[in-house]
Design a protein around this motif. Structure first.
Motif, PDB file in Angstrom:
ATOM      1  N   UNK A 236       6.214  -5.191  -6.639  1.00 31.32           N
ATOM      2  CA  UNK A 236       6.673  -5.362  -8.292  1.00 31.32           C
ATOM      3  C   UNK A 236       6.221  -4.012  -8.667  1.00 31.32           C
ATOM      4  N   UNK A 237       6.450  -3.646 -10.223  1.00 30.43           N
ATOM      5  CA  UNK A 237       6.141  -2.594 -10.639  1.00 30.43           C
ATOM      6  C   UNK A 237       4.392  -3.205 -11.578  1.00 30.43           C
ATOM      7  N   UNK A 238       4.542  -4.988 -11.731  1.00 26.09           N
ATOM      8  CA  UNK A 238       3.267  -4.397 -12.280  1.00 26.09           C
ATOM      9  C   UNK A 238       2.161  -4.451 -11.124  1.00 26.09           C
ATOM     10  N   UNK A 242      -1.732  -2.891  -6.981  1.00 27.47           N
ATOM     11  CA  UNK A 242      -1.969  -3.834  -6.088  1.00 27.47           C
ATOM     12  C   UNK A 242      -1.657  -2.963  -4.481  1.00 27.47           C
ATOM     13  N   UNK A 243      -0.060  -2.072  -4.756  1.00 26.46           N
ATOM     14  CA  UNK A 243       0.676  -1.654  -3.278  1.00 26.46           C
ATOM     15  C   UNK A 243      -0.124  -0.754  -2.897  1.00 26.46           C
ATOM     16  N   UNK A 244      -0.482   0.072  -3.471  1.00 28.51           N
ATOM     17  CA  UNK A 244      -1.189   1.311  -3.342  1.00 28.51           C
ATOM     18  C   UNK A 244      -3.314   0.669  -2.270  1.00 28.51           C
ATOM     19  N   UNK A 245      -3.456   0.191  -3.171  1.00 27.28           N
ATOM     20  CA  UNK A 245      -4.838  -0.234  -2.655  1.00 27.28           C
ATOM     21  C   UNK A 245      -4.404  -0.843  -1.134  1.00 27.28           C
ATOM     22  N   UNK A 246      -3.438  -1.331  -1.192  1.00 33.58           N
ATOM     23  CA  UNK A 246      -3.303  -1.894   0.327  1.00 33.58           C
ATOM     24  C   UNK A 246      -3.048  -1.077   1.482  1.00 33.58           C
ATOM     25  N   UNK A 247      -2.194   0.051   1.064  1.00 31.46           N
ATOM     26  CA  UNK A 247      -2.191   1.195   2.043  1.00 31.46           C
ATOM     27  C   UNK A 247      -3.738   1.523   2.033  1.00 31.46           C
ATOM     28  N   UNK A 248      -4.581   1.948   1.324  1.00 30.62           N
ATOM     29  CA  UNK A 248      -5.921   2.619   1.389  1.00 30.62           C
ATOM     30  C   UNK A 248      -6.744   1.142   2.406  1.00 30.62           C
ATOM     31  N   UNK A 249      -6.321   0.270   2.328  1.00 31.41           N
ATOM     32  CA  UNK A 249      -7.113  -1.005   2.939  1.00 31.41           C
ATOM     33  C   UNK A 249      -6.737  -0.806   4.390  1.00 31.41           C
ATOM     34  N   UNK A 262       5.048   8.140  -4.265  1.00 31.14           N
ATOM     35  CA  UNK A 262       4.278   7.758  -6.261  1.00 31.14           C
ATOM     36  C   UNK A 262       5.427   7.543  -6.943  1.00 31.14           C
ATOM     37  N   UNK A 263       6.679   7.813  -7.194  1.00 29.76           N
ATOM     38  CA  UNK A 263       7.214   8.281  -7.518  1.00 29.76           C
ATOM     39  C   UNK A 263       8.283   7.211  -7.823  1.00 29.76           C
ATOM     40  N   UNK A 264       8.174   5.521  -7.394  1.00 32.86           N
ATOM     41  CA  UNK A 264       9.400   4.543  -7.890  1.00 32.86           C
ATOM     42  C   UNK A 264       9.213   4.566  -9.252  1.00 32.86           C
ATOM     43  N   UNK A 265       8.354   4.836 -10.353  1.00 29.69           N
ATOM     44  CA  UNK A 265       7.973   4.410 -11.473  1.00 29.69           C
ATOM     45  C   UNK A 265       8.173   5.319 -12.122  1.00 29.69           C
ATOM     46  N   UNK A 266       6.258   6.230 -11.611  1.00 35.42           N
ATOM     47  CA  UNK A 266       6.880   7.739 -13.131  1.00 35.42           C
ATOM     48  C   UNK A 266       5.688   8.093 -12.069  1.00 35.42           C
ATOM     49  N   UNK A 267       5.361   8.842 -11.943  1.00 37.14           N
ATOM     50  CA  UNK A 267       4.864   9.286 -11.124  1.00 37.14           C
ATOM     51  C   UNK A 267       3.717  10.178 -11.668  1.00 37.14           C
ATOM     52  N   UNK A 268       3.408  10.760 -12.792  1.00 35.34           N
ATOM     53  CA  UNK A 268       2.222  10.851 -13.843  1.00 35.34           C
ATOM     54  C   UNK A 268       1.154  10.100 -13.512  1.00 35.34           C
ATOM     55  N   UNK A 269       1.504   8.553 -14.602  1.00 34.61           N
ATOM     56  CA  UNK A 269       0.871   7.594 -14.340  1.00 34.61           C
ATOM     57  C   UNK A 269       0.523   7.435 -12.941  1.00 34.61           C
TER      58      UNK A 269
END
Length: 461
Positions: A236-238, A242-249, A262-269
């Motif tokens: 989920x967007x919210x 957490x999704x990204x942090x899970x990849x790092x972990x 990293x562009x599922x919603x807003x790449x620059x953000x």
């Protein structure tokens, strides 16, 4: 589906045993890439895979009966006498000899890559009967390998310009993502294998299997854990962070790389507020490298903008050539919209912006394995000579007035080296010892076996 060699041909070829002159005892035919607009030389590949996968399997009684029934219902003649003789007198192996150049060589266009002749004088129709399967087996991996090598040349030039370690960087700079974009698993295998002659990065497992099965490779290709949109958007967007942090972990470790779309919603953000802010310390504390993947937008401007933002957020060093190299914890991969032309533009833009090409990798999918056809390199296989009862050879060729570029070569062919370049010659006009078309297959026996390492070394020598 393709294991009955009698049916791995065009329908009309089943009538050709009735069409050759009665005095014919042998027909010679050669295959080449004719002059074209795509490449001046081609990376020859795929013959050995065909020999082992198709011709090393003798035809059976069941193959003959299947083909006979099909041809009768289909409306074309069936050469039962010929196929029965192959089964009875040759153990089911086609009585043909194939001579070829070494696989992996870069060969100028209009130079024969291989030449075929029947070895049983009762079967002059056989050499051209296998044209469909043989030409298809060679043109496709040769074309993909040539395309991949063109990309390699572009990237290599960019690395030579901007990198302190061009040779070390190059093998993993173009990654194959093409498996889902091809027409069949066999295409994925042959095309993916062809790419691996030039690079070591792939997600096309069939290509690895082909290199191992047909050329004895150990492990010719490598990949890394990577996200796709489903594994990110399912949070989920919210919970994007957490999704990204899970990849790092989940993918931690010494020298571990992980690629995150990293562009599922807003790449620059995602780059500025998540990777470069809330998760910045975690990225920098890892032992491995985060590879940020843009997957939409302009294929040159978007990755370059991402590269600039990562430099502002993570910094890096300037190499001996004066180009910026990101902190080793972050890199970029661009796979969307990549082809030879866009890779060239992106390589140029990265260097012009003051960055080393070390910072970015490239990916190709269907554009690498699927957006090619037989006409890309203008492949053709043509009869060039006929032997008659007294053993003499007579020229066979075509010369259409409506298209001189389709004229074929007359006489049995040879390939020799002149001034460091391969050229085509008539076999009867040279010392046969100088001919580089060497027998590789005869009557069911593989005479020369190339290793994948040998093929790789030849392609870049």
């Amino acid at each position: 589906m393709a294991n009955n060699i009698i049916l791995s041909t065009d329908s009309y070829k089943h009538s050709h045993f009735l069409q050759y002159p009665p005095e014919a005892r042998a027909i010679s035919a050669y295959g080449e890439s004719r002059t074209n607009d795509f490449a001046d030389e081609v990376l020859f590949l795929g013959l050995q895979a065909f020999l082992l996968d198709y011709l090393a399997k003798p035809l059976s009684r069941e193959d003959i009966e299947e083909a006979a029934e099909l041809c009768e219902a289909h409306g074309v003649p069936f050469n039962r006498e010929g196929w029965e003789a192959i089964l009875a007198d040759h153990g089911g192996y086609l009585p043909i000899e194939i001579s070829a150049l070494e696989e992996g060589r870069m060969v100028p266009t209009s130079v024969p890559l291989f030449q075929v002749v029947n070895t049983d004088p009762r079967m002059p129709w056989l050499a051209t009967f296998i044209e469909t399967a043989l030409l298809r087996a060679v043109w496709y991996p040769t074309t993909v390998g040539t395309l991949s090598r063109k990309c390699k040349s572009v990237i290599a030039a960019g690395l030579d310009r901007t990198s302190d370690d061009p040779a070390g960087q190059l093998p993993f700079k173009l990654h194959d993502f093409g498996a889902r974009g091809v027409s069949s698993a066999e295409s994925a295998a042959l095309g993916g294998m062809a790419h691996l002659v030039n690079f070591s990065g792939t997600d096309t497992l069939e290509g690895i299997l082909a290199a191992r099965r047909f050329y004895g490779a150990d492990m010719p290709g490598f990949s890394i854990p990577a996200a796709e949109h489903s594994t990110m958007t399912s949070w989920g967007r919210e919970r994007e962070e957490a999704a990204y942090e899970n990849m790092l972990d989940r993918f931690e470790g010494e020298n571990a790389l992980v690629a995150v779309v990293s562009d599922s919603y807003d790449l620059d953000h995602a780059v500025e507020k998540i990777w470069g802010d809330s998760l910045r310390d975690k990225v920098l504390s890892r032992k491995g490298t985060l590879v940020v993947r843009p997957d939409s937008g302009d294929p040159v401007e978007t990755p370059l903008r991402t590269l600039r933002k990562l430099w502002d957020l993570f910094g890096g060093e300037t190499n001996s050539k004066g180009y910026k190299v990101l902190d080793p914890h972050v890199r970029v991969i661009q796979g969307d919209g990549m082809n030879v032309e866009s890779i060239a533009r992106l390589v140029q833009a990265v260097g012009d912006a003051g960055f080393a090409v070390d910072n970015i990798a490239f990916g190709m999918g269907g554009g690498l394995l699927q957006l090619v056809n037989r006409d890309t390199l203008r492949f053709a296989m043509k009869a060039n000579a006929m032997q008659v009862e007294d053993g003499s050879w007579h020229d066979v060729s075509k010369k259409p007035a409506t298209d001189p570029s389709k004229a074929s070569k007359a006489g049995r062919q040879a390939v020799v080296e002149e001034g460091g370049r391969l050229v085509a010659k008539r076999l009867d006009g040279i010392d046969p010892a100088a001919d580089q078309l060497k027998p590789v297959w005869r009557n069911g026996e593989l005479l020369v076996r190339h290793s994948f390492d040998e093929v790789r070394k030849r392609s870049w020598s």
